[in-house]
Structures are given as C-alpha cells and as structure tokens.
Design an enzyme around this catalytic site. Sequence first.
Site, PDB file in Angstrom:
ATOM      1  N   CYS A  92      34.297  38.042  37.035  1.00 45.52           N
ATOM      2  CA  CYS A  92      35.347  38.631  37.867  1.00 45.52           C
ATOM      3  C   CYS A  92      35.828  37.728  38.999  1.00 45.52           C
ATOM      4  CB  CYS A  92      34.865  39.954  38.453  1.00 45.52           C
ATOM      5  SG  CYS A  92      34.585  41.244  37.235  1.00 45.52           S
ATOM      6  N   HIS A 367      42.672  45.178  38.654  1.00 48.52           N
ATOM      7  CA  HIS A 367      41.743  44.036  38.668  1.00 48.52           C
ATOM      8  C   HIS A 367      41.922  43.225  37.385  1.00 48.52           C
ATOM      9  CE1 HIS A 367      38.253  41.603  38.971  1.00 48.52           C
ATOM     10  NE2 HIS A 367      37.320  42.486  38.643  1.00 48.52           N
ATOM     11  N   CYS A 397      31.925  40.698  43.738  1.00 50.67           N
ATOM     12  CA  CYS A 397      30.740  40.791  42.890  1.00 50.67           C
ATOM     13  C   CYS A 397      31.058  40.122  41.558  1.00 50.67           C
ATOM     14  CB  CYS A 397      30.337  42.250  42.680  1.00 50.67           C
ATOM     15  SG  CYS A 397      31.600  43.291  41.919  1.00 50.67           S
ATOM     16  N   GLY A 399      29.610  39.461  37.341  1.00 49.42           N
ATOM     17  CA  GLY A 399      28.728  39.804  36.245  1.00 49.42           C
ATOM     18  C   GLY A 399      27.519  38.884  36.169  1.00 49.42           C
TER      19      GLY A 399
END
Length: 411
Positions: A92, A367, A397, A399
Amino acid sequence: MGKAVILEAVRTPRGRGKAGKGALSGIHPQELLVQTLQALMKRTGVSPAEVEDVVVGCVSQVGEQGANIARNAVLAAGFPQEVTGVSLNRFCSSGLQAVSMAAYGAASGFQHLVVAGGVESMARVPMGSDGGGQDGNNLALRRRVFQVPQGISADLIATRERFSRAELDAFALTSQRKAALAVEQGRFTRSLVPVKDAASGSVVLERDELPRPDTTLEGLANLPLSFVEMGRTPVTPEGRTLDEVALSAFPDTPRIEHLHTAGNSSPLTDGAAAVLVASEDFARAHGLKPRAFVKAVATVGSDPVLMLTGPAPACRRALKQAGMQVGDIDLWEVNEAFAAVPLETMRALGVDPERVNVNGGAIALGHPLGATGAMLLGTVVDELERRGLGTGLVTMCIGGGQGIAVIVERA
C-alpha cells in the site's frame, strides 16, 4: 548530503475500482499514468529530457500493470527513449516509497531530477491478480509466520485496542464530512488532473468519484460486517480458521470482534499520481521554486499478523531522524486503510486528531494501492500552502507488517 525538493505534484481523481462501474474502469492503467506524467511536465515547464528516472509504485504488477508499467508509461507519454523507468512494490505504500527513492537520489547527488509516483487500476487488475497471496505461496514461510488477510488484522487491532464499532463508524463519518467540505471548497483542485479518453479527448472524470457526502451514522451502523465469514474459513490441515490462526499469536486475546465494514474501510479505487523531485542544486540552476523539502524518510517492520501497526514506529523513526517531536508536525496524513489504523496510530503517538487527515482520507476518497502514497504527499503539500503551515508527515501501514513515514517542510 544535499536536499531533495518537491517541485510539483499532480494526481488523477480517484475512481470507483469496480469493472464497468467506475468512471476510470475503461482507461488502461498505463494511460492513467501517462496523463499524470504529461501534466506534471507541462505544469513545471521542465523538459522531459532532463528527467533521469521515473519511479512508479504499483502493487498488482501483472497483466495491464505488468511488463514494467513505469517504462511503458514513459514511452507512451512521449518522453525521450533515454528516460528510464522502474516499477516497485511495497504494497500500500508503493507510491510513497517511489517518492522516497527519488528523494534518496536527489539528496545524495547521484540524480538531480526524478519523477516519482504510482498507479493502480483495481477495476481492471483486481487486488490479488498476481496470485501470490500474502506470502508468495511459500508453505515453509507460512508454517513459520501465517500472515492473515488485512481485514482480519484490522479487526484484531480494533479488538486489542478495544475500539468499538461506534468509534470506527464515527471516524468514518468524520472522514466523509471532511472530504465533502474539501471538495466543496476546492481544496483538491490544484493537484487534480482531469482524466480524458485518449481517442476522443473528452473528459472522463474530473473530480473524486467515491465520497458520499450523504453518509450518516445510522447508515454506517446498518452495514454488514465485512470479515466475519472470512474469519471462519478453515486454512490449515488441522482445520483451524483464520481467526484461530491470528489469535494463536496473541494468547491474551480470547476472540476477534469483527467490526470493520465497507463503510469504515477504504473502497477499491483506480487512480494515478506523479511528483517531480529534484536536487536543490538543480532547482536553483534552473530557476525552479521548490514547494517543499523532504526532511526525513523512514520505514520499519512490525508484527506480520497484526500487520497494520507499523505507522507509529515509522513516525517515531522519521521524527528522530529529523530531530523533531510529535508536536512539531502541523499536518498529518495517516492512510485510512481501515478506521482502526489511524485511530491506533493517533493513540500510540498522542497526535491531536484535529491535525490528522484534515481533508478526509481513504475511507471517503479511496485507496488506489500503488498511487495513494504519492497522492497523500501532494495533498499535504497543498494543504500546508493553503494554511500557511510549515511541516507535514505522511504515514502508511503496509502489508506483511511494515510502516513508512515521510516528513516534508514547506519551502
């Protein structure tokens, strides 16, 4: 070392990332990126021939997003063939990592002008299309660390932090209201690049498609839970479920309270963004006024089962690197992958909520995985300028249990 400066940042509107339903779902992801690259150079007046590299974040690098989408977009945009392109994947945070890599080059003196950004068409290349799962289907790794899906992690965080469904929904409503006000006041206009149909030249999308200004707490409360059935799925030879596997790493937590829904999580999204990063020497020599300086870049690994708690330690590392404290940051962009993430980050750092995601976040705006980080960087620079403030921090954050933080200072 010298300084890396931000000269300009642009992005497409965010479109609904569902095949045949989103306004951008008919646009090839390379074309989304092409239009941002072309707009970036046009706005700055810098010749593409000056660009030394194009660094692009993209998570699902397969199909239309495969074959090094960065290099193909460079060629499709009509840049000189000497301009190189590289695609990267840090899940992300890929777009923010791309900007970070451009900053590394510019600050070190190895490069002087780099385009960084990201792209993701979740309508055309759905999440998980690469077939690798969370762990690359490596059974040996899976036996050592079983990485559950992010939705399970988000609910586990909410459970351990004792966030209630009402708190998550209230945060989501605030995101929607902030985004609605930002749209109404034209706060995103400076960075937006309307997406056009390549054949006809007609505008396909000129403003973010996902915000729901009519959202209510009642409506959010009536949405079904997203990850209950997923949590009950057997995933081991012994028949243990995803919830049981996740809980085995945290024996002090008896059960997972599933609390996230489509309303308090980020939706599937299409979009692209591009940022022009230069060395201070290049900007000065070419008479280009920097908009911001990159003060610090930090990444950190975190628990791979909780997975989404990396932002707070990444922020601490970036702040230490910059010689700053939490209170020194004027504006924070904490990616809203799930409502529990910014809530946990704010609690862990003691951040004033009034300084966080002041124009809404991914819950309202969307997103587009590989592009979001570059979009957030542009958003915080725009808002620092609009408010006459000095410093901003973008954190996400990631993965696999990671976090990233980038601090910028308005020029």
